[in-house]
Enzyme design. Structure first.
Site, PDB file in Angstrom:
ATOM      1  N   GLU A   1       0.839  -1.198   0.000  1.00 53.53           N
ATOM      2  CA  GLU A   1       0.000   0.000   0.000  1.00 53.53           C
ATOM      3  C   GLU A   1       0.875   1.249   0.000  1.00 53.53           C
ATOM      4  OE1 GLU A   1      -3.540   1.046   2.935  1.00 53.53           O
ATOM      5  OE2 GLU A   1      -1.579   1.505   3.822  1.00 53.53           O
TER       6      GLU A   1
ATOM      7  N   ASP B   1     -10.003   1.990   6.136  1.00 57.25           N
ATOM      8  CA  ASP B   1     -10.010   1.720   4.691  1.00 57.25           C
ATOM      9  C   ASP B   1     -11.131   2.478   3.989  1.00 57.25           C
ATOM     10  OD1 ASP B   1      -7.915  -0.081   4.882  1.00 57.25           O
ATOM     11  OD2 ASP B   1      -8.928  -1.656   3.736  1.00 57.25           O
TER      12      ASP B   1
END
Length: 374
Positions: A60, A259
């Site tokens: 990420e 998220d």
């Protein structure tokens, strides 16, 4: 439709030149600031981004750093990050061959041999932009070749008889949370990326990515609660929150938390790059209504129906950044409120600064008209 790179901050007294200078300032703080500010580190001819909250290096963050660097025309940093990822994170055997280990230690040793699709998605898009902005080089720096191969892997693994499982479900064209499960993460849905993938993937993969862009655009609308505009962290393929408490999930993820803040940012960037639709404003207005109603005490976890829970949010600055990004989709006064609040909010310090400041920078790029297709 041509992308519209508007500086939404002009109405708040931030000129184009000032906005770009602030972009440079944020980038330099993240990458070269004081030890308590930065989360990028260099080692020989490579570099890595550390998740300061978990003290590991994640696909990420590495792929985010590459996207930040190509947007800011910082080729040396981009290449350092990519070389680190290809050296230490790339998997050369086993069921996830061709993917990247989602978590490594700063010394390069792997914490996991699993892969997280959001990393692969951003790797591919950043590589495509790099090839377009700087030209392709040799070996791993043949950016377009690397992107095309990765894109082929994430949709073909398992379906073509190879070991392992694809990151996309080929029956519905939707991205999985991880290859091993049959549910998704709404914030992984990047139809604006898939539309561009279709121009640079292998010819046999083009139709898949065009269809994935179409289906993922529909999915984003379904995944946002019709009352609040909030998406869950994890969700079923029909858009409903994923409520099963699998070990792989690590507990609850059916709420608006961490998220999920990225979902509205993705919708905003989709609208900027490929055109706004009525539903995008509707989602933004609903989300900002909930946030503004709780503006004095919004730093909490929320159920997707808007119920505020006692538990505090882990990433409040990321919430402010995503609320501000939602402001790009609407003329609702709440949008202006959150953009102004975002401009008044400094980068986060402390152990949890990594995720917050990544979203902070992407939101500033978006709002200033500097998150662009290359």
């Amino acid at each position: 439709m041509a992308a519209e790179y508007k500086n939404y901050l002009l109405d708040f007294g931030v000129s184009n030149a000032e906005a770009m200078e602030r972009c440079r300032e944020i980038y330099d703080t993240i990458f070269y600031g004081k030890p308590e500010e930065r989360f990028y580190n260099e080692t020989e001819d490579m570099g890595y981004i550390i998740d300061t909250g978990n003290l590991d290096v994640r696909t990420e963050g590495m792929s985010y750093g590459m996207m930040m660097s190509v947007q800011m025309d910082r080729k040396e940093v981009f290449d350092r990050l990519w070389k680190w990822a290809r050296t230490y994170m790339y998997l050369t055997d086993g069921p996830n061959k061709g993917y990247f280990a989602w978590s490594c230690k700063p010394d390069g040793s792997k914490n996991s041999y699993g892969a997280a699709p959001d990393g692969e998605e951003f790797f591919a898009m950043a590589l495509i932009f790099a090839g377009n902005r700087w030209g392709n080089g040799n070996s791993i720096f043949n950016y377009h070749k690397e992107a095309a191969e990765l894109l082929h892997t994430i949709i073909s693994k398992g379906y073509d008889g190879s070991e392992g499982r694809a990151m996309f479900d080929r029956t519905n064209h939707l991205i999985r949370f991880i290859a091993e499960v049959d549910f998704t993460d709404p914030s992984y849905h990047l139809p604006h990326f898939y539309q561009l993938y279709a121009d640079y993937c292998y010819p046999e993969d083009r139709d898949f990515f065009l269809k994935a862009a179409e289906e993922s655009r529909k999915y984003l609308k379904k995944a946002c609660d019709e009352r609040t505009g909030m998406s869950a962290e994890y969700a079923e393929f029909d858009g409903t929150p994923h409520r099963a408490d699998y070990d792989i999930s690590g507990g609850r993820h059916d709420w608006y938390y961490s998220d999920a803040y990225r979902t509205i940012m993705n919708i905003a960037l989709l609208g900027i790059w490929f055109g706004r639709e009525k539903w995008m404003k509707e989602v933004s207005d609903k989300l900002l209504h909930v946030m503004t109603d709780n503006a004095d005490d919004f730093m909490h976890i929320f159920e997707t129906d808007g119920t505020k829970l006692e538990e505090k949010a882990l990433h409040p600055v990321a919430m402010i950044a995503s609320n501000a990004a939602a402001g790009a989709l609407t003329d609702n006064p709440a949008g202006a409120y959150w953009i102004r609040r975002f401009l008044e909010t400094p980068l986060r310090l402390g152990d949890r600064r990594y995720y917050d400041n990544c979203l902070y920078f992407f939101s500033y790029l978006l709002l200033s008209g500097n998150y662009r297709i290359y």
